[in-house]
Each structure stands twice: as structure tokens, then as C-alpha cells.
Scaffold this motif. Structure first.
Motif, PDB file in Angstrom:
ATOM      1  N   LEU A  61       0.864  -1.186   0.000  1.00  0.00           N
ATOM      2  CA  LEU A  61       0.000   0.000   0.000  1.00  0.00           C
ATOM      3  C   LEU A  61       0.896   1.230   0.000  1.00  0.00           C
ATOM      4  O   LEU A  61       1.768   1.372   0.854  1.00  0.00           O
ATOM      5  CB  LEU A  61      -0.907   0.026   1.226  1.00  0.00           C
ATOM      6  CG  LEU A  61      -1.807   1.265   1.344  1.00  0.00           C
ATOM      7  CD1 LEU A  61      -2.908   1.233   0.298  1.00  0.00           C
ATOM      8  CD2 LEU A  61      -2.413   1.377   2.750  1.00  0.00           C
ATOM      9  N   VAL A  62       0.667   2.130  -0.953  1.00  0.00           N
ATOM     10  CA  VAL A  62       1.446   3.361  -1.053  1.00  0.00           C
ATOM     11  C   VAL A  62       0.485   4.535  -1.092  1.00  0.00           C
ATOM     12  O   VAL A  62      -0.317   4.652  -2.018  1.00  0.00           O
ATOM     13  CB  VAL A  62       2.322   3.375  -2.327  1.00  0.00           C
ATOM     14  CG1 VAL A  62       3.160   4.650  -2.367  1.00  0.00           C
ATOM     15  CG2 VAL A  62       3.214   2.149  -2.378  1.00  0.00           C
ATOM     16  N   SER A  63       0.544   5.389  -0.077  1.00  0.00           N
ATOM     17  CA  SER A  63      -0.292   6.589  -0.111  1.00  0.00           C
ATOM     18  C   SER A  63       0.477   7.695  -0.814  1.00  0.00           C
ATOM     19  O   SER A  63       1.702   7.790  -0.694  1.00  0.00           O
ATOM     20  CB  SER A  63      -0.673   7.032   1.304  1.00  0.00           C
ATOM     21  OG  SER A  63       0.384   7.729   1.928  1.00  0.00           O
ATOM     22  N   SER A  64      -0.240   8.522  -1.564  1.00  0.00           N
ATOM     23  CA  SER A  64       0.425   9.606  -2.278  1.00  0.00           C
ATOM     24  C   SER A  64      -0.597  10.581  -2.832  1.00  0.00           C
ATOM     25  O   SER A  64      -1.734  10.217  -3.116  1.00  0.00           O
ATOM     26  CB  SER A  64       1.265   9.045  -3.434  1.00  0.00           C
ATOM     27  OG  SER A  64       1.966  10.089  -4.090  1.00  0.00           O
ATOM     28  N   HIS A  65      -0.159  11.845  -2.978  1.00  0.00           N
ATOM     29  CA  HIS A  65      -0.944  12.820  -3.729  1.00  0.00           C
ATOM     30  C   HIS A  65      -0.292  13.074  -5.087  1.00  0.00           C
ATOM     31  O   HIS A  65      -0.783  13.886  -5.866  1.00  0.00           O
ATOM     32  CB  HIS A  65      -1.060  14.139  -2.951  1.00  0.00           C
ATOM     33  CG  HIS A  65       0.250  14.832  -2.742  1.00  0.00           C
ATOM     34  ND1 HIS A  65       1.150  14.453  -1.771  1.00  0.00           N
ATOM     35  CD2 HIS A  65       0.829  15.860  -3.406  1.00  0.00           C
ATOM     36  CE1 HIS A  65       2.216  15.230  -1.834  1.00  0.00           C
ATOM     37  NE2 HIS A  65       2.048  16.101  -2.829  1.00  0.00           N
ATOM     38  N   LEU A  66       0.807  12.354  -5.394  1.00  0.00           N
ATOM     39  CA  LEU A  66       1.497  12.479  -6.671  1.00  0.00           C
ATOM     40  C   LEU A  66       0.903  11.465  -7.645  1.00  0.00           C
ATOM     41  O   LEU A  66       1.367  10.330  -7.765  1.00  0.00           O
ATOM     42  CB  LEU A  66       3.003  12.245  -6.482  1.00  0.00           C
ATOM     43  CG  LEU A  66       3.697  13.175  -5.476  1.00  0.00           C
ATOM     44  CD1 LEU A  66       5.153  12.781  -5.299  1.00  0.00           C
ATOM     45  CD2 LEU A  66       3.586  14.630  -5.930  1.00  0.00           C
ATOM     46  N   LEU A  67      -0.146  11.874  -8.338  1.00  0.00           N
ATOM     47  CA  LEU A  67      -0.918  10.937  -9.132  1.00  0.00           C
ATOM     48  C   LEU A  67      -0.155  10.421 -10.343  1.00  0.00           C
ATOM     49  O   LEU A  67      -0.353   9.282 -10.765  1.00  0.00           O
ATOM     50  CB  LEU A  67      -2.227  11.593  -9.574  1.00  0.00           C
ATOM     51  CG  LEU A  67      -3.113  12.079  -8.407  1.00  0.00           C
ATOM     52  CD1 LEU A  67      -4.409  12.656  -8.944  1.00  0.00           C
ATOM     53  CD2 LEU A  67      -3.399  10.953  -7.433  1.00  0.00           C
ATOM     54  N   GLY A  68       0.725  11.231 -10.909  1.00  0.00           N
ATOM     55  CA  GLY A  68       1.519  10.769 -12.034  1.00  0.00           C
ATOM     56  C   GLY A  68       2.401   9.599 -11.646  1.00  0.00           C
ATOM     57  O   GLY A  68       2.592   8.655 -12.418  1.00  0.00           O
ATOM     58  N   GLU A  69       2.945   9.640 -10.430  1.00  0.00           N
ATOM     59  CA  GLU A  69       3.780   8.550  -9.945  1.00  0.00           C
ATOM     60  C   GLU A  69       2.953   7.296  -9.726  1.00  0.00           C
ATOM     61  O   GLU A  69       3.362   6.184 -10.068  1.00  0.00           O
ATOM     62  CB  GLU A  69       4.476   8.974  -8.648  1.00  0.00           C
ATOM     63  CG  GLU A  69       5.502   7.971  -8.137  1.00  0.00           C
ATOM     64  CD  GLU A  69       6.649   7.746  -9.112  1.00  0.00           C
ATOM     65  OE1 GLU A  69       7.186   6.635  -9.110  1.00  0.00           O
ATOM     66  OE2 GLU A  69       6.988   8.667  -9.871  1.00  0.00           O
ATOM     67  N   MET A  70       1.758   7.443  -9.164  1.00  0.00           N
ATOM     68  CA  MET A  70       0.894   6.295  -8.927  1.00  0.00           C
ATOM     69  C   MET A  70       0.461   5.629 -10.227  1.00  0.00           C
ATOM     70  O   MET A  70       0.279   4.417 -10.292  1.00  0.00           O
ATOM     71  CB  MET A  70      -0.357   6.728  -8.144  1.00  0.00           C
ATOM     72  CG  MET A  70      -0.121   7.000  -6.675  1.00  0.00           C
ATOM     73  SD  MET A  70       0.465   5.541  -5.760  1.00  0.00           S
ATOM     74  CE  MET A  70       2.228   5.855  -5.744  1.00  0.00           C
ATOM     75  N   GLU A  71       0.311   6.422 -11.265  1.00  0.00           N
ATOM     76  CA  GLU A  71      -0.101   5.892 -12.559  1.00  0.00           C
ATOM     77  C   GLU A  71       0.924   4.886 -13.080  1.00  0.00           C
ATOM     78  O   GLU A  71       0.575   3.927 -13.776  1.00  0.00           O
ATOM     79  CB  GLU A  71      -0.284   7.036 -13.548  1.00  0.00           C
ATOM     80  CG  GLU A  71      -1.061   6.666 -14.788  1.00  0.00           C
ATOM     81  CD  GLU A  71      -1.550   7.891 -15.543  1.00  0.00           C
ATOM     82  OE1 GLU A  71      -2.314   7.706 -16.494  1.00  0.00           O
ATOM     83  OE2 GLU A  71      -1.170   9.028 -15.173  1.00  0.00           O
TER      84      GLU A  71
END
Length: 304
Positions: free
Chosen positions: A186-196
Motif C-alpha cells: 500500500l502506497v499513499s500519495s498525492h502524486l498521481l503521475g507517480e501512482m499511474e
């Protein structure tokens, strides 16, 4: 352990501060072999939810690890490893000394420490003091600490914050490797490009509530259905009729430009070739994870 077995179930998690709910009825599952992106804006409740999952905060609901509450396991570090902002320890301790101290408390031996230092690429920094670590090195040390007990579940809270491109690249490939080894990540993030680029599925949190859960495959399929193609041609009218005949939607946007939905770039290019229509420019844009997030977040705000 079979791939895609459920390793963690968050069930109805909730927490209030000062009488105001900041997390409300959050539920989702983590499966072996997958990276789950826990995404949302700063202040959406991601960190509070993770602390509830780990028992660091009291609140409503429960989280089951391999079917049991975390406190039911005699050695929680062998069930879940968590990174909540780099590595925390005495700034004067070396990386190896710190990890050996933590290992002693969790039943891991020194051999495991050296193994993990090599795994995260810190063998050359083993004698550095914690106070001298860069942000990226601190994140690696924190990951090594989280993996000391060889847990099947790995949780990281905003691990990409402030990392340089090299560290981001390393983190992405490392976490993909951990999932490939059978862990649920599980990785929380507000960096959506990275999550993509990283996640197999995403859980979208807005104002403390889960507003969407989707696999990246589903998001890609939705994006494909919502693609927009921009074209430049001197024969807009002729192309408009051909596009309409194929079920596309044609909207002029300039003297020789138009946007088309309902058909992809290849279909439009083949159509123009068949009709003998010259094309000066053709560009296809698919909605991203950021577009998906903004759409579901906007729908939530409308409902509220």
C-alpha cells in the motif's frame, strides 16, 4: 501464498477530531502480488487511515491482517512493515547499528540486516549516521527497517515526497519487485503521475471517505472510451461527414482544426487516408489517473 490472496481488510475505519469526522467508514482490501495506490489530496485523511490500520490511533472499525487483528499476532513486525516518513532513530547511530537494534527487538538476526542493506542499496552507507542521510537514503533505511520481519504486507505513507528523479525511479522498481515477490503493498500519495506508473489498483480518498476503488486496467479502459483526438486538416467539412458516419463526434476548434471523440487516432488516420483527406497534424490525448481522480472527487463534492 497464492497471488491475489487477500492479505489485509480494512473494515469501516473511522476517526473524529474535536467532534468532526476526518475519516468515515473507510473500507478496502489489499491482495498479494499487487501495489495499491491510496490517493487523495493533502488533508484527505490518508495518514489518519494508515495510523488507524496500524493501531497507532483509536477509532471505529477494524483491520484484519491475514484474517486476524494485528494485536492477535504475537510478532506484528512479521505481519506488516510500515514506513511513515523515512527512518526514525537516534541521529548519532549508524544505519547498521540502528537496524541491528530494531532487529534484536523483532527477533531478526544481524544477517538479515546485512541482507536488507544490500537489497535497498545502502551497503556502502551502513556506517553513516542517521543524521547524515539524504531524504532518499532515509527512505531506503526506513524500508529496510520495515522489512526486517519479512512481512507479507508493506505500507508506505507518502514515500515519494521530496525525492529526486533517481530515487523515485528506484522506489518504483523496488516496490514493483516487492509485489512480484508476493507482498501486498500500500502506497499513499498525492502524486498521481507517480501512482499511474506504480499501482495495480487505486483507492481514492476525498474528505475522509473512499469515493472510488478501481484497478488501473479499469481506469485505462475508461480513459480509452473518453479519449480526445485533435486533428488539423484543410478539409474539415469532408472529414466531419466521414467521422459522423463512423459514429464519432466532430467539433471544429479553429479554421483548420477539430476535436474528435468516439474514434481513436488510428481509426481517424485510416479514415482520412481512405477518403483522400490530407492531415497536417493528429494528436490523441487519453485521460490520466489525475483526470480520473478529479472527476470522482468533483462528483463527491457535488453530492456533499
Amino acid at each position: 501464498m497464492a497471488e491475489h490472496d487477500t492479505l489485509l481488510e480494512a473494515q469501516g475505519l473511522g476517526r473524529s477530531f474535536g467532534g468532526k469526522p476526518v475519516v468515515a467508514n473507510v473500507s478496502f482490501t489489499l491482495r498479494a502480488g499487487e501495489v495499491t495506490g491510496f490517493v487523495g489530496a493533502n488533508g484527505a485523511g490518508k495518514t489518519t487511515t494508515i495510523r488507524l490500520m496500524l493501531g497507532l490511533l483509536r477509532g471505529k472499525g477494524q483491520t484484519l491482517y491475514l484474517g486476524r487483528p494485528l494485536l492477535a499476532w504475537g510478532a506484528p513486525g512479521r505481519v506488516v512493515g510500515a514506513v511513515l516518513g523515512g527512518v526514525a532513530g537516534h541521529p548519532g547511530h549508524t544505519v547498521r547499528a540502528h537496524l541491528r537494534m530494531v532487529a534484536a527487538g523483532s527477533g531478526a538476526d544481524d544477517h538479515r540486516v546485512d541482507e536488507l542493506l544490500e537489497l535497498v542499496g545502502l551497503q556502502g552507507a551502513a556506517k553513516m549516521r542517521l543524521s547524515g542521510l539524504s531524504l532518499g537514503m532515509s527512505q531506503r533505511a526506513g524500508i529496510a527497517q520495515a522489512l526486517l520481519g519479512d512481512p507479507p504486507v508493506l505500507i508506505l505513507d507518502e514515500p515519494a515526497n521530496g525525492l529526486d528523479p533517481h530515487s523515485l525511479h528506484w522506489l518504483r522498481h523496488f516496490l514493483r519487485g516487492q509485489a512480484a515477490a508476493g507482498r501486498a503493498v500500500l502506497v499513499s500519495s498525492h502524486l498521481l503521475g507517480e501512482m499511474e506508473q506504480l499501482a495495480d489498483q487505486v483507492v481514492v480518498l476525498t474528505r475522509g471517505r473512499v469515493v472510488a476503488t478501481a484497478s488501473m486496467r479499469e481506469i485505462v479502459e475508461q480513459a480509452a472510451s473518453r479519449r480526445t483526438v485533435t486533428i488539423e486538416t484543410p478539409e474539415l467539412q469532408a472529414l466531419a461527414g466521414s467521422v459522423a458516419a463512423q459514429g464519432g463526434v466532430f467539433e471544429p476548434s479553429g479554421e483548420q482544426r477539430a476535436t474528435i471523440t468516439g474514434l481513436d487516432r488510428k481509426q481517424i488516420g485510416d479514415l482520412a487516408l481512405t477518403e483522400g483527406i490530407p492531415v497536417y497534424w493528429l494528436h490523441e490525448e487519453k485521460p490520466s489517473l489525475e483526470d480520473f481522480y478529479l472527476r470522482v472527487a468533483e462528483e463527491e463534492f457535488k453530492i456533499s
